[in-house]
Design a protein around this motif. Structure first.
Motif, mmCIF file in Angstrom:
data_model
loop_
_atom_site.group_PDB
_atom_site.id
_atom_site.type_symbol
_atom_site.label_atom_id
_atom_site.label_comp_id
_atom_site.label_asym_id
_atom_site.label_seq_id
_atom_site.Cartn_x
_atom_site.Cartn_y
_atom_site.Cartn_z
ATOM 1 N N UNK A 90 -7.395 -36.258 -8.795
ATOM 2 C CA UNK A 90 -7.026 -36.197 -7.381
ATOM 3 C C UNK A 90 -6.845 -34.754 -6.890
ATOM 4 N N UNK A 91 -7.036 -33.764 -7.772
ATOM 5 C CA UNK A 91 -6.942 -32.376 -7.346
ATOM 6 C C UNK A 91 -5.603 -31.712 -7.610
ATOM 7 N N UNK A 92 -4.740 -32.341 -8.375
ATOM 8 C CA UNK A 92 -3.448 -31.747 -8.724
ATOM 9 C C UNK A 92 -3.537 -31.127 -10.104
ATOM 10 N N UNK A 93 -2.910 -29.970 -10.290
ATOM 11 C CA UNK A 93 -2.895 -29.285 -11.574
ATOM 12 C C UNK A 93 -1.469 -28.919 -11.934
ATOM 13 N N UNK A 94 -1.176 -28.918 -13.221
ATOM 14 C CA UNK A 94 0.136 -28.497 -13.703
ATOM 15 C C UNK A 94 -0.021 -27.105 -14.299
ATOM 16 N N UNK A 95 0.760 -26.164 -13.792
ATOM 17 C CA UNK A 95 0.763 -24.821 -14.368
ATOM 18 C C UNK A 95 2.026 -24.671 -15.195
ATOM 19 N N UNK B 211 4.781 -25.257 -12.284
ATOM 20 C CA UNK B 211 4.925 -26.429 -11.432
ATOM 21 C C UNK B 211 3.609 -27.113 -11.147
ATOM 22 N N UNK B 212 3.651 -27.976 -10.165
ATOM 23 C CA UNK B 212 2.505 -28.775 -9.751
ATOM 24 C C UNK B 212 1.796 -28.050 -8.612
ATOM 25 N N UNK B 213 0.493 -27.848 -8.752
ATOM 26 C CA UNK B 213 -0.320 -27.145 -7.760
ATOM 27 C C UNK B 213 -1.398 -28.079 -7.232
ATOM 28 N N UNK B 214 -1.685 -27.992 -5.955
ATOM 29 C CA UNK B 214 -2.734 -28.793 -5.324
ATOM 30 C C UNK B 214 -3.959 -27.922 -5.122
ATOM 31 N N UNK C 184 -4.917 -15.757 -1.714
ATOM 32 C CA UNK C 184 -5.151 -17.145 -2.107
ATOM 33 C C UNK C 184 -5.202 -17.221 -3.641
ATOM 34 N N UNK C 185 -4.633 -18.276 -4.197
ATOM 35 C CA UNK C 185 -4.698 -18.514 -5.635
ATOM 36 C C UNK C 185 -5.903 -19.406 -5.912
ATOM 37 N N UNK C 186 -6.733 -19.005 -6.858
ATOM 38 C CA UNK C 186 -7.924 -19.783 -7.197
ATOM 39 C C UNK C 186 -7.833 -20.295 -8.631
ATOM 40 N N UNK C 187 -8.540 -21.387 -8.875
ATOM 41 C CA UNK C 187 -8.673 -21.940 -10.222
ATOM 42 C C UNK C 187 -10.066 -21.570 -10.710
ATOM 43 N N UNK C 188 -10.154 -21.040 -11.932
ATOM 44 C CA UNK C 188 -11.457 -20.637 -12.444
ATOM 45 C C UNK C 188 -11.538 -20.879 -13.943
ATOM 46 N N UNK D 133 -16.834 -23.856 -23.164
ATOM 47 C CA UNK D 133 -16.215 -23.052 -24.209
ATOM 48 C C UNK D 133 -14.907 -23.653 -24.688
ATOM 49 N N UNK D 134 -14.444 -24.706 -23.995
ATOM 50 C CA UNK D 134 -13.235 -25.394 -24.414
ATOM 51 C C UNK D 134 -11.936 -24.763 -23.949
ATOM 52 N N UNK D 135 -11.974 -23.926 -22.909
ATOM 53 C CA UNK D 135 -10.777 -23.271 -22.410
ATOM 54 C C UNK D 135 -10.122 -24.075 -21.297
ATOM 55 N N UNK D 136 -8.830 -23.822 -21.101
ATOM 56 C CA UNK D 136 -8.122 -24.405 -19.965
ATOM 57 C C UNK D 136 -8.432 -23.564 -18.733
ATOM 58 N N UNK D 137 -8.634 -24.188 -17.560
ATOM 59 C CA UNK D 137 -8.841 -23.391 -16.343
ATOM 60 C C UNK D 137 -7.653 -22.463 -16.105
ATOM 61 N N UNK D 138 -7.930 -21.319 -15.503
ATOM 62 C CA UNK D 138 -6.905 -20.334 -15.192
ATOM 63 C C UNK D 138 -6.623 -20.321 -13.691
ATOM 64 N N UNK D 139 -5.388 -20.009 -13.317
ATOM 65 C CA UNK D 139 -5.014 -19.804 -11.917
ATOM 66 C C UNK D 139 -4.773 -18.315 -11.726
ATOM 67 N N UNK D 140 -5.443 -17.728 -10.762
ATOM 68 C CA UNK D 140 -5.281 -16.296 -10.504
ATOM 69 C C UNK D 140 -5.301 -16.034 -9.002
ATOM 70 N N UNK D 141 -4.433 -15.137 -8.533
ATOM 71 C CA UNK D 141 -4.463 -14.768 -7.114
ATOM 72 C C UNK D 141 -5.587 -13.769 -6.844
ATOM 73 N N UNK D 142 -6.228 -13.920 -5.718
ATOM 74 C CA UNK D 142 -7.245 -12.956 -5.300
ATOM 75 C C UNK D 142 -6.504 -11.771 -4.686
#
Length: 107
Positions: free
Chosen positions: A26-31, A39-42, A53-57, A81-90
């Protein structure tokens, strides 16, 4: 350990797995990392990728990231590659100039 307790733990594990899968779809991620507030990110795919803006990559499947995964710095996940997506601010975009102080602080 009683049978009732074991069944309860098993049910909790199943419920957690199902809830996490549904939330992810549904587009929710747990960081749970210290790089951003825990917390929970949408995930909003309609927003513009602009500074602030924070992006998921997904990180590239490269030797440094393979080593980071082996050492436990980057958890296993669904990215190539089997990695977890990362959250990073632009912090900048094409054409911007970014300067760092001696201590690494951005100006």
């Amino acid at each position: 350990m009683s049978r009732r307790f074991a069944v309860g733990v098993w049910c909790a594990a199943i419920l957690t797995t199902v809830a996490t899968t549904v939330a992810g779809t549904a587009g929710w991620r747990i960081n749970a990392t210290p790089s951003l507030p825990v917390g929970l990110w949408r995930v909003d795919t309609a927003g513009a990728a602009t500074p602030g803006v924070v992006v998921e990559l997904c990180p590239p499947d490269s030797e440094p990231f393979r080593l980071a995964r082996e050492r436990g710095y980057v958890p296993a996940g669904s990215c190539p590659g089997g990695y977890q997506p990362l959250f990073k601010p632009i912090v900048a975009q094409a054409g911007d100039t970014v300067e760092l102080d001696v201590d690494g602080t951005r100006r």
